[in-house]
Design an enzyme around this catalytic site. Sequence first.
Site, PDB file in Angstrom:
ATOM      1  N   LYS A  55      53.905  66.583  26.825  1.00  0.00           N
ATOM      2  CA  LYS A  55      54.180  67.800  26.765  1.00  0.00           C
ATOM      3  C   LYS A  55      54.126  68.227  25.248  1.00  0.00           C
ATOM      4  O   LYS A  55      54.126  67.384  24.220  1.00  0.00           O
ATOM      5  CB  LYS A  55      55.769  67.858  27.002  1.00  0.00           C
ATOM      6  CG  LYS A  55      56.417  69.140  26.971  1.00  0.00           C
ATOM      7  CD  LYS A  55      57.870  69.197  27.356  1.00  0.00           C
ATOM      8  CE  LYS A  55      58.352  70.567  27.473  1.00  0.00           C
ATOM      9  NZ  LYS A  55      59.576  70.610  27.672  1.00  0.00           N
TER      10      LYS A  55
ATOM     11  N   SER B  83      61.005  73.934  31.463  1.00  0.00           N
ATOM     12  CA  SER B  83      59.865  74.193  30.805  1.00  0.00           C
ATOM     13  C   SER B  83      58.718  73.269  30.775  1.00  0.00           C
ATOM     14  O   SER B  83      57.846  73.535  30.008  1.00  0.00           O
ATOM     15  CB  SER B  83      60.500  74.296  29.073  1.00  0.00           C
ATOM     16  OG  SER B  83      60.930  73.105  28.733  1.00  0.00           O
TER      17      SER B  83
ATOM     18  N   SER C  85      64.797  70.829  32.243  1.00  0.00           N
ATOM     19  CA  SER C  85      63.113  71.037  32.268  1.00  0.00           C
ATOM     20  C   SER C  85      62.248  69.846  32.395  1.00  0.00           C
ATOM     21  O   SER C  85      61.118  70.052  32.656  1.00  0.00           O
ATOM     22  CB  SER C  85      62.935  71.466  30.614  1.00  0.00           C
ATOM     23  OG  SER C  85      63.105  72.767  30.419  1.00  0.00           O
TER      24      SER C  85
END
Length: 490
Positions: free
Chosen positions: A81, A156, A180
């Site tokens: 990420k 997210s 997330s």
Amino acid sequence: MAQEELLNAGLRGLSDALAEKRVSSVELTRLCLDRIARLNPTLNAFVTTDPEKSLAMARDADARRAAGESGPLLGIPMAHKDIFCTDGWRTTCGSRMLANFVSPYDAHVVTRLKAAGMPMLGKLNMDEFAMGSSNETSHFGPVRNPWDPGRVPGGSSGGSAAAVAARLAPAATGTDTGGSIRQPAALCGLSGLKPTYGVCSRYGMIAFASSLDQAGPMAPSAEDCAWLLTAMAGFDSRDSTSLERPAEDYARDLEKPLAGLRIGLPREFFGPGMDADVRAAVEAALDEFRRQGATTVEVGLPNSGLSVPAYYVIAPAEASSNLSRFDGVRYGHRAAEYADLMDMYCKSRAEGFGAEVKRRILIGTYVLSHGYYDAYYLQAQKIRRLIAADFTEAFRACDVIMGPTSPSVAFPFGAKSADPVQMYLSDIYTIAVNLAGLPGMSIPCGFGAGGMPVGLQLVGDYFSEAKMLNVAHRYQQATDWHRRVPALAA
Ligand code: GLN
């Protein structure tokens, strides 16, 4: 080894193939890079790739193996990420503010996964500064759900979820401040685990809400997550909230039978609000656990209704403080023209941050301001305490809590983006877990409306990750939801 076989081998299968020299890390990495080149234009899961660097890391892993090294993850590529700082790679956090930021160091979690010998395939798209539940707030554009490119992948960590679901990468890192990891895992049909707060170091993970942020693995199966967490977790003196505990092998209990397991079902999670298709899949999963000898008991989390409001005071408060560092001076975006220092700050931040980030900074500054601190921030902290106490009470009656991860399957783009409160409610089942600092997990448990995946949430007591992974793994041995691959990726 055939392509499809490699893509669905799981980390154990890939590890075996590497150990038996049926494939090299370079071949595996190249296979993933080819898939990224082919499918990323549709999915927009990767923000940054650098095939030369990835292949150099793969060659290094092959050399380590040739020299006699043999870690379980050695040579298996993965992606991170874009909230994790990565030495020499662009680290954007999904923001214009950091669109050109190249990190001079690695996050602790990245250091550990590199040490385990995992080549990096690139950096994954995400909601700006991890604020969002749909991946619609990224400066780099929305990520598309591989099961239906007209729908969101969740957020997210939506880039992580889409990349792994479409088998562009065998696994990815994510972070979870309010859901997330778990919510995008649910919406894309993956397994994802948020550890107990403090298990993974936050060093080098760009801070959103420091008392809630945790890193964790996202991959097709619980077994994959167990292997990854074993490599990611561990004490780090550079994070003052990192816990000094003996190292754990999170895969140690995977095979334990579930007879006698007590599953707590919070009545607040099974009330109205959950869509019928989600409910049907979750109920069917509970039947499978009962079939394996588990019992279910109703528990109460009476304060869980306050978790979203409390979170949307605490998380923005911490974010407003954490994001003050992006001032156009030290790093990040700086406005091209300005009159004086104050004007430079204002313009740089006005240009660098998107609307959702600005909304959070404004809310956070407001709830921390003199006169409102007691009314909002302090109240929210008290509620946080009550929520944690609810879980402690519930775990007297059960070993693991189960329920839906998300109230609905993945929704179409734009469905909630005009109404922040509707968007915030996507995390209604996940947020309390972060407020309490507990470990939580989502695993695929079926399909709902539009053929979209449904996630089952598991919540464990503090440090019960190995138990949760055991429960998830036994379920996955009896079901194959986690092995389903979207048509687009086949
Ligand atoms: N969706 C929640 C938010 O927007 C949680 C995000 C997260 O876990 N990073 O804040």
